[in-house]
Design a protein around this motif. Structure first.
Motif, PDB file in Angstrom:
ATOM      1  N   LEU A 291     -38.416   7.019   8.809  1.00 46.13           N
ATOM      2  CA  LEU A 291     -37.794   6.493   8.383  1.00 46.13           C
ATOM      3  C   LEU A 291     -39.720   6.655  10.065  1.00 46.13           C
ATOM      4  N   GLY A 292     -40.596   5.130  10.156  1.00 41.32           N
ATOM      5  CA  GLY A 292     -40.968   5.682  11.448  1.00 41.32           C
ATOM      6  C   GLY A 292     -42.724   6.251  10.625  1.00 41.32           C
ATOM      7  N   THR A 293     -43.573   5.593  11.911  1.00 39.44           N
ATOM      8  CA  THR A 293     -44.815   5.515  11.362  1.00 39.44           C
ATOM      9  C   THR A 293     -44.955   6.205  12.814  1.00 39.44           C
ATOM     10  N   GLY A 294     -45.169   6.766  13.523  1.00 36.71           N
ATOM     11  CA  GLY A 294     -45.598   7.141  15.031  1.00 36.71           C
ATOM     12  C   GLY A 294     -45.854   7.895  14.830  1.00 36.71           C
ATOM     13  N   ARG A 295     -46.506   8.805  15.836  1.00 34.25           N
ATOM     14  CA  ARG A 295     -47.005   9.967  16.814  1.00 34.25           C
ATOM     15  C   ARG A 295     -46.619  11.414  15.761  1.00 34.25           C
ATOM     16  N   ILE A 296     -45.007  11.217  15.523  1.00 32.48           N
ATOM     17  CA  ILE A 296     -44.758  12.390  15.470  1.00 32.48           C
ATOM     18  C   ILE A 296     -44.675  12.648  14.293  1.00 32.48           C
TER      19      ILE A 296
ATOM     20  N   ASP B 216     -47.281  -3.331   5.865  1.00 33.43           N
ATOM     21  CA  ASP B 216     -49.001  -2.883   5.768  1.00 33.43           C
ATOM     22  C   ASP B 216     -48.840  -1.978   5.749  1.00 33.43           C
ATOM     23  N   ARG B 217     -48.637  -1.412   7.028  1.00 24.65           N
ATOM     24  CA  ARG B 217     -48.580  -0.453   8.227  1.00 24.65           C
ATOM     25  C   ARG B 217     -48.142   0.756   7.331  1.00 24.65           C
ATOM     26  N   ALA B 218     -46.821   0.995   6.357  1.00 26.47           N
ATOM     27  CA  ALA B 218     -45.957   1.626   5.198  1.00 26.47           C
ATOM     28  C   ALA B 218     -47.098   2.081   4.000  1.00 26.47           C
TER      29      ALA B 218
ATOM     30  N   GLY C 280     -38.803  -1.810   5.601  1.00 24.36           N
ATOM     31  CA  GLY C 280     -38.139  -1.705   6.273  1.00 24.36           C
ATOM     32  C   GLY C 280     -37.347  -1.026   5.921  1.00 24.36           C
ATOM     33  N   TYR C 281     -36.748  -0.586   6.869  1.00 24.81           N
ATOM     34  CA  TYR C 281     -35.579   1.072   6.805  1.00 24.81           C
ATOM     35  C   TYR C 281     -34.585   1.150   6.277  1.00 24.81           C
ATOM     36  N   GLN C 282     -33.959  -0.163   5.463  1.00 24.95           N
ATOM     37  CA  GLN C 282     -32.231  -0.107   4.659  1.00 24.95           C
ATOM     38  C   GLN C 282     -32.873  -0.112   3.785  1.00 24.95           C
TER      39      GLN C 282
ATOM     40  N   LEU D 284     -37.768   7.727  14.969  1.00 23.15           N
ATOM     41  CA  LEU D 284     -37.597   6.152  15.734  1.00 23.15           C
ATOM     42  C   LEU D 284     -36.806   6.475  16.813  1.00 23.15           C
ATOM     43  N   PRO D 285     -37.164   5.721  18.003  1.00 24.87           N
ATOM     44  CA  PRO D 285     -36.476   5.914  19.048  1.00 24.87           C
ATOM     45  C   PRO D 285     -35.924   6.257  19.222  1.00 24.87           C
ATOM     46  N   PRO D 286     -35.286   7.053  20.720  1.00 28.15           N
ATOM     47  CA  PRO D 286     -33.788   7.857  21.070  1.00 28.15           C
ATOM     48  C   PRO D 286     -32.419   6.561  19.995  1.00 28.15           C
ATOM     49  N   SER D 287     -32.491   5.202  20.750  1.00 25.22           N
ATOM     50  CA  SER D 287     -31.685   4.079  20.598  1.00 25.22           C
ATOM     51  C   SER D 287     -31.496   3.615  19.485  1.00 25.22           C
TER      52      SER D 287
ATOM     53  N   PHE E 253     -48.596   9.203  28.187  1.00 24.33           N
ATOM     54  CA  PHE E 253     -48.124   7.603  26.890  1.00 24.33           C
ATOM     55  C   PHE E 253     -48.925   6.990  25.837  1.00 24.33           C
ATOM     56  N   GLN E 254     -48.665   6.423  25.159  1.00 20.52           N
ATOM     57  CA  GLN E 254     -48.815   5.692  24.333  1.00 20.52           C
ATOM     58  C   GLN E 254     -48.704   4.465  24.483  1.00 20.52           C
ATOM     59  N   SER E 255     -49.410   3.061  24.263  1.00 15.94           N
ATOM     60  CA  SER E 255     -49.162   1.631  25.161  1.00 15.94           C
ATOM     61  C   SER E 255     -47.807   0.953  24.620  1.00 15.94           C
TER      62      SER E 255
ATOM     63  N   ASP F 208     -44.986   2.523  25.283  1.00 15.72           N
ATOM     64  CA  ASP F 208     -43.720   3.635  24.562  1.00 15.72           C
ATOM     65  C   ASP F 208     -42.849   3.146  25.113  1.00 15.72           C
ATOM     66  N   HIS F 209     -42.339   4.397  23.934  1.00 15.15           N
ATOM     67  CA  HIS F 209     -40.827   4.216  24.109  1.00 15.15           C
ATOM     68  C   HIS F 209     -40.107   5.329  25.298  1.00 15.15           C
ATOM     69  N   ARG F 210     -40.565   6.042  25.618  1.00 16.65           N
ATOM     70  CA  ARG F 210     -40.507   6.539  26.545  1.00 16.65           C
ATOM     71  C   ARG F 210     -39.981   5.914  28.210  1.00 16.65           C
TER      72      ARG F 210
ATOM     73  N   LEU G 194     -33.660  12.805  28.076  1.00 21.88           N
ATOM     74  CA  LEU G 194     -33.937  12.711  26.933  1.00 21.88           C
ATOM     75  C   LEU G 194     -34.290  13.397  26.262  1.00 21.88           C
ATOM     76  N   ASP G 195     -35.847  13.105  26.791  1.00 21.62           N
ATOM     77  CA  ASP G 195     -36.715  13.528  25.564  1.00 21.62           C
ATOM     78  C   ASP G 195     -37.254  14.938  26.247  1.00 21.62           C
ATOM     79  N   LEU G 196     -38.063  15.275  27.192  1.00 23.82           N
ATOM     80  CA  LEU G 196     -37.805  16.427  27.886  1.00 23.82           C
ATOM     81  C   LEU G 196     -37.035  18.080  27.980  1.00 23.82           C
TER      82      LEU G 196
ATOM     83  N   TRP H 287     -34.161  17.903  26.926  1.00 22.19           N
ATOM     84  CA  TRP H 287     -33.377  18.233  25.734  1.00 22.19           C
ATOM     85  C   TRP H 287     -34.264  19.948  25.288  1.00 22.19           C
ATOM     86  N   TYR H 288     -35.515  20.021  25.615  1.00 21.25           N
ATOM     87  CA  TYR H 288     -36.021  21.443  25.636  1.00 21.25           C
ATOM     88  C   TYR H 288     -35.425  21.891  27.041  1.00 21.25           C
ATOM     89  N   ALA H 289     -35.621  21.478  27.878  1.00 24.37           N
ATOM     90  CA  ALA H 289     -35.349  22.319  29.137  1.00 24.37           C
ATOM     91  C   ALA H 289     -33.692  22.709  29.498  1.00 24.37           C
TER      92      ALA H 289
HETATM   93  N1  LIG Z   1     -39.956  16.856  17.936  1.00 27.29           N
HETATM   94  C1  LIG Z   1     -41.473  17.338  18.519  1.00 27.29           C
HETATM   95  O1  LIG Z   1     -41.662  17.866  18.605  1.00 27.29           O
HETATM   96  C2  LIG Z   1     -41.048  15.619  18.617  1.00 27.29           C
HETATM   97  C3  LIG Z   1     -40.142  14.542  18.766  1.00 27.29           C
HETATM   98  N2  LIG Z   1     -40.356  13.562  18.701  1.00 27.29           N
HETATM   99  C4  LIG Z   1     -39.340  11.684  19.162  1.00 27.29           C
HETATM  100  O2  LIG Z   1     -39.304  11.930  18.019  1.00 27.29           O
HETATM  101  C5  LIG Z   1     -38.896  10.291  18.888  1.00 27.29           C
HETATM  102  C6  LIG Z   1     -40.377   9.219  17.884  1.00 27.29           C
HETATM  103  O3  LIG Z   1     -40.973   9.685  19.087  1.00 27.29           O
HETATM  104  P1  LIG Z   1     -42.833   9.460  18.683  1.00 27.29           P
HETATM  105  O4  LIG Z   1     -43.170   9.517  16.966  1.00 27.29           O
HETATM  106  O5  LIG Z   1     -43.756  10.155  20.376  1.00 27.29           O
HETATM  107  O6  LIG Z   1     -42.889   7.523  18.879  1.00 27.29           O
HETATM  108  P2  LIG Z   1     -43.583   6.746  17.971  1.00 27.29           P
HETATM  109  O7  LIG Z   1     -43.348   5.650  19.560  1.00 27.29           O
HETATM  110  O8  LIG Z   1     -44.811   7.428  18.229  1.00 27.29           O
HETATM  111  O9  LIG Z   1     -42.995   5.987  16.770  1.00 27.29           O
HETATM  112  C7  LIG Z   1     -42.383   5.382  16.978  1.00 27.29           C
HETATM  113  C8  LIG Z   1     -41.640   4.594  16.027  1.00 27.29           C
HETATM  114  O10 LIG Z   1     -40.587   4.323  15.330  1.00 27.29           O
HETATM  115  C9  LIG Z   1     -40.756   2.895  14.880  1.00 27.29           C
HETATM  116  N3  LIG Z   1     -39.687   1.551  15.903  1.00 27.29           N
HETATM  117  C10 LIG Z   1     -39.209   0.954  14.976  1.00 27.29           C
HETATM  118  N4  LIG Z   1     -38.520  -0.018  16.360  1.00 27.29           N
HETATM  119  C11 LIG Z   1     -38.860   0.462  17.320  1.00 27.29           C
HETATM  120  C12 LIG Z   1     -39.172  -0.323  18.001  1.00 27.29           C
HETATM  121  N5  LIG Z   1     -38.570  -0.980  19.332  1.00 27.29           N
HETATM  122  N6  LIG Z   1     -40.504   0.008  19.483  1.00 27.29           N
HETATM  123  C13 LIG Z   1     -40.963   1.523  19.094  1.00 27.29           C
HETATM  124  N7  LIG Z   1     -41.321   2.290  18.194  1.00 27.29           N
HETATM  125  C14 LIG Z   1     -40.514   1.213  17.057  1.00 27.29           C
HETATM  126  C15 LIG Z   1     -42.096   2.737  14.769  1.00 27.29           C
HETATM  127  O11 LIG Z   1     -42.640   3.157  13.097  1.00 27.29           O
HETATM  128  P3  LIG Z   1     -42.640   2.154  12.614  1.00 27.29           P
HETATM  129  O12 LIG Z   1     -42.703   0.691  13.053  1.00 27.29           O
HETATM  130  O13 LIG Z   1     -43.824   1.896  11.980  1.00 27.29           O
HETATM  131  O14 LIG Z   1     -41.515   1.131  11.785  1.00 27.29           O
HETATM  132  C16 LIG Z   1     -42.736   3.377  15.480  1.00 27.29           C
HETATM  133  O15 LIG Z   1     -43.932   4.438  15.013  1.00 27.29           O
HETATM  134  C17 LIG Z   1     -38.702  10.610  19.755  1.00 27.29           C
HETATM  135  O16 LIG Z   1     -36.570  10.429  19.482  1.00 27.29           O
HETATM  136  C18 LIG Z   1     -39.338  11.308  20.531  1.00 27.29           C
HETATM  137  O17 LIG Z   1     -38.401  12.772  20.714  1.00 27.29           O
HETATM  138  C19 LIG Z   1     -41.816  13.291  19.853  1.00 27.29           C
HETATM  139  C20 LIG Z   1     -42.836  13.569  19.655  1.00 27.29           C
HETATM  140  C21 LIG Z   1     -42.752  15.296  19.544  1.00 27.29           C
END
Ligand SMILES: NC(=O)C1=CN([C@@H]2O[C@H](COP(=O)(O)OP(=O)(O)OC[C@H]3O[C@@H](n4cnc5c(N)ncnc54)[C@H](OP(=O)(O)O)[C@@H]3O)[C@@H](O)[C@H]2O)C=CC1
Ligand SMILES: O=C1CO[C@H](CO)[C@@H](O)[C@@H]1O
Length: 469
Positions: A6-11, A36-38, A53-55, A70-73, A156-158, A160-162, A173-175, A177-179
């Motif tokens: 679920l999700g196509t982001g950085r991680i 299209d991204r999927a 869609g995730y569902q 996905l973002p933490p929320s 950050f990326q533009s 960014d959920h952070r 909640l982000d860093l 978590w490790y510390a």
């Molecule tokens: N274990 C580790 O080493 C790491 C863990 N993380 C964690 O992974 C999770 C994702 O982080 P990261 O990959 O950096 O985040 P990104 O913003 O790069 O990716 C999040 C993905 O979630 C989907 N998404 C759905 N709703 C939203 C929204 N409202 N805003 C933004 N994205 C949305 C998008 O995918 P789509 O649009 O395709 O549905 C998006 O690509 C976080 O919880 C982070 O803490 C991050 C980096 C390293």
């Protein structure tokens, strides 16, 4: 195990390769909000299906487990939905944005009998078992103070959920978590925390906290987005210390490493090979591997981060009040011959890893939970099907505690529930309770409750290496 993502982001981009190169793991589908991204990701990474869609991904028959990136929320919502569809859940850290949500994920996964784990890679690196094992721990003497620092300069990326509070953003909640997870791994559950933060963009941008543990152990932690890349810890006892400068993830192109120091300054260097994500995936996907110790670490970290957030809001030192898991890890049905087991009733993961080592050296299983397991040993087998999904729970049910070890410093204590009935449920168990020598009344109460062996922590420490032999 066949994964859907679920999700196509950085991680995701990083973990797909680890998933695809781990034995027994396949990635069959990837879902995005945008079809299209999927499809683009599916094609780019050699995944059979892109899903809109995730569902829709959760309804697929070719998916046994989901990886939630996905973002933490959004973690809790999709982890619960996945479990309700019978999918195992590997979720990015933080598991959720509140302790209440984290416990909901745990409860639903247990109810639906699916495995769950948060994707905190460092816990699974082979190095971690070494630096938290008996040998290194022995060199520290008595644990006194821990420090950890995790930061990245504006990673950050533009959009960014952070930086978006409504998506669970911010460094706590982000860093954090490790510390914060690091001292919990070594010292167990903190009693209280105090935190302060620099706020920017409406989220904690840099946070510093103090943590207090039983036996006067303390910790200081720092994390943030406006300091250079740091991922180090120091764990110090009264006779030595362990120092690591890359614990969350080894530096690129270097082996994972740490140093043990003695009080004269002599340092021994240790280095390790291994891919922490693959180790994590193997642990997650092997039905016989027990995830309880990692799940407890997750829940305790989430609860502590909540207390840190509370401290940031009210400017006070806050007690951390831990709630116990709703569904115990042990239930009443025995499907296969019971295995002799050492059961540790505590939230102290560090000590748990030492007891595990001593138990395994004596050929015994090890389990740990913060509440008394329910059920009895050797009860009738149920007519529940013995399919692949049930293997794990069946395995958990087939344990015969021969030692029940009770940590008296566990908050709230467990003595009131240790009546004859609960003890009779484990007919082969020898009960042992231990606690700090200063907790005279708890030690006395344990003796009066009829526990066979009541020891101070240092007595237990000394007897542990040969106790189970
Ligand atoms: N274990 C580790 O080493 C790491 C863990 N993380 C964690 O992974 C999770 C994702 O982080 P990261 O990959 O950096 O985040 P990104 O913003 O790069 O990716 C999040 C993905 O979630 C989907 N998404 C759905 N709703 C939203 C929204 N409202 N805003 C933004 N994205 C949305 C998008 O995918 P789509 O649009 O395709 O549905 C998006 O690509 C976080 O919880 C982070 O803490 C991050 C980096 C390293
Ligand atoms: O877990 C993580 C590790 O490193 C990242 C920095 O690039 C963090 O922001 C991220 O969420």
């Amino acid at each position: 195990m066949r994964f859907g993502i679920l999700g196509t982001g950085r991680i995701t981009r990083r973990l797909v390769a680890d998933l695809q190169s781990t034995a027994g793991v396949q990635v069959t589908a990837i879902a995005s909000r945008d079809v299209d991204r999927a499809d683009w990701y599916a094609q780019q990474y050699g995944i059979a299906t892109g899903v809109e869609g995730y569902q829709a991904l959760l309804g697929r028959d070719d998916v046994d487990a989901v990886y939630i990136a996905l973002p933490p929320s959004m973690h809790c919502q999709w982890a619960v939905a996945a479990a309700e569809h019978g999918k195992h859940v590997l979720c990015e850290k933080p598991l959720a944005i509140s302790a209440e949500e984290a416990h909901r994920v745990d409860a639903v996964c247990q109810e639906k009998q699916v495995r769950w784990l948060d994707a905190t890679g460092w816990l699974h690196h082979p190095r971690t078992a070494n630096f938290s094992g008996l040998e290194q721990r022995g060199k520290l003497g008595t644990l006194k103070h821990l420090s950890s620092a995790v930061s990245f300069y504006e990673p950050f990326q533009s959009g960014d959920h952070r930086l978006d509070a409504s998506l669970g953003g911010g460094c706590v909640l982000d860093l954090g978590w490790y510390a914060v997870g690091l001292p919990i791994w070594f010292a167990g559950r903190p009693l209280s925390v105090y935190a302060t933060a620099v706020m920017r963009h409406g989220v904690p941008y840099r946070m510093t906290a103090m943590m207090w543990f039983p036996d006067d152990v303390t910790a200081t932690i720092n994390c943030g987005y406006d300091v250079t890349t740091r991922k180090w810890f120091e764990v110090a006892g009264d006779s030595g210390s362990i120092v690591c400068d890359d614990f969350t993830r080894p530096w690129p192109e270097r082996e994972a490493r740490f140093w043990s120091h003695d009080r004269t300054g002599a340092a021994e260097s240790h280095s390790f090979e291994g891919n922490q994500e693959q180790a994590m995936l193997l642990r997650f996907t092997k039905p016989e591997s027990d995830l309880a110790i990692y799940q407890q670490q997750t829940l305790d970290t989430q609860q502590t981060l909540e207390a840190i957030t509370q401290s940031l809001q009210n400017g006070q030192r806050c007690d951390v009040v831990f709630r116990e898991r709703e569904t115990p890890a042990f239930s009443s049905v025995s499907l296969v011959p019971a295995k002799p087991t050492v059961w540790f009733l505590s939230g102290d993961l560090m000590f748990g890893s030492r007891i595990r080592a001593a138990a395994e050296a004596a050929g015994l299983e090890f389990r740990m939970s913060s509440g008394l397991p329910t059920g009895t040993v050797g009860s009738e087998a149920s007519d529940e099907p013995k399919d692949a999904e049930n293997q794990t729970s069946a395995e958990n049910r087939s344990l015969d505690p021969v030692w029940m070890i009770l940590d008296l410093s566990t908050r709230g204590g467990m003595l009131p529930t240790l009546d004859a009935d609960s003890r009779n449920r484990f007919p082969h168990a020898t009960w042992l309770a231990y606690g700090p020598h200063v907790q005279v009344s708890k030690l006395k109460a344990a003796r009066e409750a009829g526990i066979e062996l009541v020891l101070t922590r240092s007595q237990f420490d000394m007897r542990l290496p040969t106790l189970f032999k």
